[in-house]
Design a protein around this motif. Structure first.
Motif, PDB file in Angstrom:
ATOM      1  N   THR A   1     -17.375  -3.499   5.956  1.00 52.29           N
ATOM      2  CA  THR A   1     -16.998  -3.937   4.612  1.00 52.29           C
ATOM      3  C   THR A   1     -16.821  -2.741   3.673  1.00 52.29           C
ATOM      4  OG1 THR A   1     -18.206  -6.016   4.949  1.00 52.29           O
ATOM      5  CG2 THR A   1     -17.617  -5.456   2.690  1.00 52.29           C
ATOM      6  N   LEU A   2     -17.673  -1.737   3.821  1.00 50.96           N
ATOM      7  CA  LEU A   2     -17.511  -0.526   3.010  1.00 50.96           C
ATOM      8  C   LEU A   2     -16.204   0.180   3.346  1.00 50.96           C
ATOM      9  CD1 LEU A   2     -21.167   0.873   2.936  1.00 50.96           C
ATOM     10  CD2 LEU A   2     -19.901  -0.181   1.054  1.00 50.96           C
ATOM     11  N   ASP A   3     -15.777   0.092   4.605  1.00 50.97           N
ATOM     12  CA  ASP A   3     -14.453   0.622   4.971  1.00 50.97           C
ATOM     13  C   ASP A   3     -13.363  -0.058   4.144  1.00 50.97           C
ATOM     14  OD1 ASP A   3     -15.345   2.403   6.851  1.00 50.97           O
ATOM     15  OD2 ASP A   3     -14.835   1.174   8.590  1.00 50.97           O
ATOM     16  N   TYR A   4     -13.465  -1.371   4.017  1.00 49.31           N
ATOM     17  CA  TYR A   4     -12.487  -2.136   3.232  1.00 49.31           C
ATOM     18  C   TYR A   4     -12.532  -1.707   1.762  1.00 49.31           C
ATOM     19  CZ  TYR A   4     -10.722  -5.541   6.604  1.00 49.31           C
ATOM     20  OH  TYR A   4     -10.051  -6.140   7.642  1.00 49.31           O
ATOM     21  N   LEU A   5     -13.733  -1.581   1.221  1.00 46.46           N
ATOM     22  CA  LEU A   5     -13.875  -1.223  -0.182  1.00 46.46           C
ATOM     23  C   LEU A   5     -13.311   0.166  -0.467  1.00 46.46           C
ATOM     24  CD1 LEU A   5     -17.470  -2.593  -0.809  1.00 46.46           C
ATOM     25  CD2 LEU A   5     -15.336  -3.558  -1.657  1.00 46.46           C
ATOM     26  N   ASN A   6     -13.475   1.071   0.483  1.00 45.17           N
ATOM     27  CA  ASN A   6     -12.986   2.428   0.287  1.00 45.17           C
ATOM     28  C   ASN A   6     -11.505   2.571   0.623  1.00 45.17           C
ATOM     29  OD1 ASN A   6     -15.417   3.605  -0.632  1.00 45.17           O
ATOM     30  ND2 ASN A   6     -16.194   3.659   1.463  1.00 45.17           N
ATOM     31  N   THR A   7     -10.952   1.611   1.358  1.00 48.65           N
ATOM     32  CA  THR A   7      -9.528   1.639   1.679  1.00 48.65           C
ATOM     33  C   THR A   7      -8.688   1.127   0.511  1.00 48.65           C
ATOM     34  OG1 THR A   7      -9.929   1.380   4.052  1.00 48.65           O
ATOM     35  CG2 THR A   7      -7.762   0.736   3.247  1.00 48.65           C
ATOM     36  N   MET A   8      -9.183   0.102  -0.168  1.00 49.59           N
ATOM     37  CA  MET A   8      -8.441  -0.443  -1.308  1.00 49.59           C
ATOM     38  C   MET A   8      -8.461   0.572  -2.459  1.00 49.59           C
ATOM     39  SD  MET A   8      -6.638  -2.976  -2.238  1.00 49.59           S
ATOM     40  CE  MET A   8      -6.426  -4.583  -2.992  1.00 49.59           C
ATOM     41  N   PRO A   9      -7.302   0.959  -2.984  1.00 46.12           N
ATOM     42  CA  PRO A   9      -7.276   1.889  -4.121  1.00 46.12           C
ATOM     43  C   PRO A   9      -8.076   1.339  -5.302  1.00 46.12           C
ATOM     44  CG  PRO A   9      -5.082   1.653  -3.178  1.00 46.12           C
ATOM     45  CD  PRO A   9      -5.942   0.598  -2.527  1.00 46.12           C
ATOM     46  N   ALA A  10      -8.794   2.218  -5.975  1.00 51.08           N
ATOM     47  CA  ALA A  10      -9.661   1.795  -7.080  1.00 51.08           C
ATOM     48  C   ALA A  10      -8.894   1.064  -8.172  1.00 51.08           C
ATOM     49  CB  ALA A  10     -10.384   3.004  -7.664  1.00 51.08           C
ATOM     50  N   ASP A  11      -7.640   1.443  -8.392  1.00 46.73           N
ATOM     51  CA  ASP A  11      -6.863   0.792  -9.459  1.00 46.73           C
ATOM     52  C   ASP A  11      -6.253  -0.540  -9.022  1.00 46.73           C
ATOM     53  OD1 ASP A  11      -4.960   1.799  -7.721  1.00 46.73           O
ATOM     54  OD2 ASP A  11      -3.683   2.642  -9.287  1.00 46.73           O
ATOM     55  N   LYS A  12      -6.566  -0.966  -7.796  1.00 49.18           N
ATOM     56  CA  LYS A  12      -6.038  -2.239  -7.287  1.00 49.18           C
ATOM     57  C   LYS A  12      -7.136  -3.288  -7.096  1.00 49.18           C
ATOM     58  CE  LYS A  12      -1.814  -0.673  -6.903  1.00 49.18           C
ATOM     59  NZ  LYS A  12      -0.752  -1.134  -7.818  1.00 49.18           N
ATOM     60  N   TYR A  13      -8.324  -3.025  -7.578  1.00 52.15           N
ATOM     61  CA  TYR A  13      -9.416  -3.983  -7.391  1.00 52.15           C
ATOM     62  C   TYR A  13      -9.175  -5.303  -8.121  1.00 52.15           C
ATOM     63  CZ  TYR A  13     -12.886  -1.539  -4.556  1.00 52.15           C
ATOM     64  OH  TYR A  13     -13.559  -0.959  -3.508  1.00 52.15           O
ATOM     65  N   SER A  14      -8.353  -5.268  -9.150  1.00 54.03           N
ATOM     66  CA  SER A  14      -8.039  -6.501  -9.888  1.00 54.03           C
ATOM     67  C   SER A  14      -6.857  -7.248  -9.279  1.00 54.03           C
ATOM     68  CB  SER A  14      -7.727  -6.175 -11.348  1.00 54.03           C
ATOM     69  OG  SER A  14      -6.593  -5.318 -11.438  1.00 54.03           O
ATOM     70  N   PHE A  15      -6.283  -6.707  -8.206  1.00 46.46           N
ATOM     71  CA  PHE A  15      -5.102  -7.323  -7.597  1.00 46.46           C
ATOM     72  C   PHE A  15      -5.444  -8.664  -6.966  1.00 46.46           C
ATOM     73  CE2 PHE A  15      -2.603  -8.087  -3.706  1.00 46.46           C
ATOM     74  CZ  PHE A  15      -1.342  -8.228  -4.259  1.00 46.46           C
ATOM     75  N   ARG A  16      -4.532  -9.638  -7.159  1.00 45.35           N
ATOM     76  CA  ARG A  16      -4.631 -10.930  -6.485  1.00 45.35           C
ATOM     77  C   ARG A  16      -3.217 -11.316  -6.047  1.00 45.35           C
ATOM     78  NH1 ARG A  16      -8.004 -14.168  -9.899  1.00 45.35           N
ATOM     79  NH2 ARG A  16      -8.478 -12.352 -11.210  1.00 45.35           N
TER      80      ARG A  16
END
Length: 208
Positions: free
Chosen positions: A56-71
C-alpha cells in the motif's frame, strides 16, 4: 518396428505414467495431511499484513502528491479518500475481529480502546479536510497497519473460533480477520485505475 516392440514401448510409457501418478498422489496426500496450527495461522496473518503495508505504501508513493485529490468521476471517492477509508477500516474491522474495546459512534471519533488513544480527526477519517494531503494520508495509512499488526499479535489463536461482531453482524474472529484483510486489498486495488488515469504505471503485484 515389430508389433511386439511397439507394444513393449507402449507398456513402458504406461508404467512410467502410472508411477508418476502414484508418486504425485503420495506426495500431495502427505502434504494435505499436515495440520496447520493456530500459531502458524497467526504468523501468516502477520506476514501478510506486513506485506500489505509495504504494498500500500508503494501505491501511496507512486501516486503524484498533487494528484491525491483526483477522482475518475465526481460520484466516487478521491484517491486520498479511498486510502483514508482503507485506513479507518484497518483499525475498525480489526477491532471487531480481535475483541478490542470500541468507544466509537458512527460519524464521530475513535476515542479509547483498552486505554490506548487513536488520535484520528473527528468524524470519518476520509471526510477530514485536514487529512487529504499526501503526508497526512501516508501517516494515517501507515499507522493503521501498525495498529492492525498490534491487534493481531495480541490475539490468542485459541480464540479464532469465538463468535464476535457488531450490531446484528456476527461471525468467528477468524472470519472477521479475513474480512479486514480483504477490505484493504479491495480498496487498494480500486486505486490502480486512478494511478493509470493520471498517466503513471501502478506498482507491480506483491503476492509474496
Amino acid at each position: 518396428m515389430s508389433n511386439t516392440t511397439a507394444m513393449s514401448h507402449t507398456s513402458v510409457k504406461k508404467l512410467a505414467a502410472y508411477f508418476a501418478l502414484a508418486t504425485f498422489t503420495a506426495l500431495t496426500s502427505g502434504a494435505s495431511a499436515q495440520a496447520i496450527t493456530g500459531d502458524q495461522i497467526k504468523a501468516q496473518f502477520l506476514k501478510d499484513w506486513q506485506r500489505a503495508k509495504a504494498y500500500t505504501l508503494d501505491y501511496l508513493n507512486t501516486m503524484p502528491a498533487d494528484k491525491y485529490s483526483f477522482r475518475p468521476v465526481d460520484s466516487i471517492r478521491s484517491f486520498a479518500e479511498q486510502m483514508l477509508h482503507l485506513a479507518w477500516d484497518n483499525v475498525f474491522l480489526n477491532m471487531v475481529a480481535t475483541g478490542k474495546k470500541i468507544d466509537w459512534v458512527p460519524g464521530q471519533k475513535f476515542n479509547w480502546h483498552d486505554g490506548e488513544k487513536i488520535d484520528w480527526p473527528d468524524g470519518y477519517l476520509e471526510n477530514s479536510s485536514t487529512a487529504q494531503g499526501k503526508d497526512s494520508v501516508v501517516y494515517y495509512v501507515s499507522k493503521s497497519y501498525d495498529i492492525a499488526l498490534q491487534y493481531i499479535k495480541r490475539l490468542d489463536p485459541g480464540k479464532y473460533g469465538e463468535i464476535t461482531g457488531m450490531r446484528n453482524i456476527t461471525d468467528t474472529r477468524y472470519a472477521w480477520m479475513l474480512k479486514a484483510f480483504e477490505h484493504q486489498t479491495h480498496h487498494r486495488g480500486q486505486t490502480t485505475i486512478y494511478i493509470r488515469l493520471v498517466g503513471v504505471r501502478p506498482p507491480n503485484e506483491r503476492l509474496f
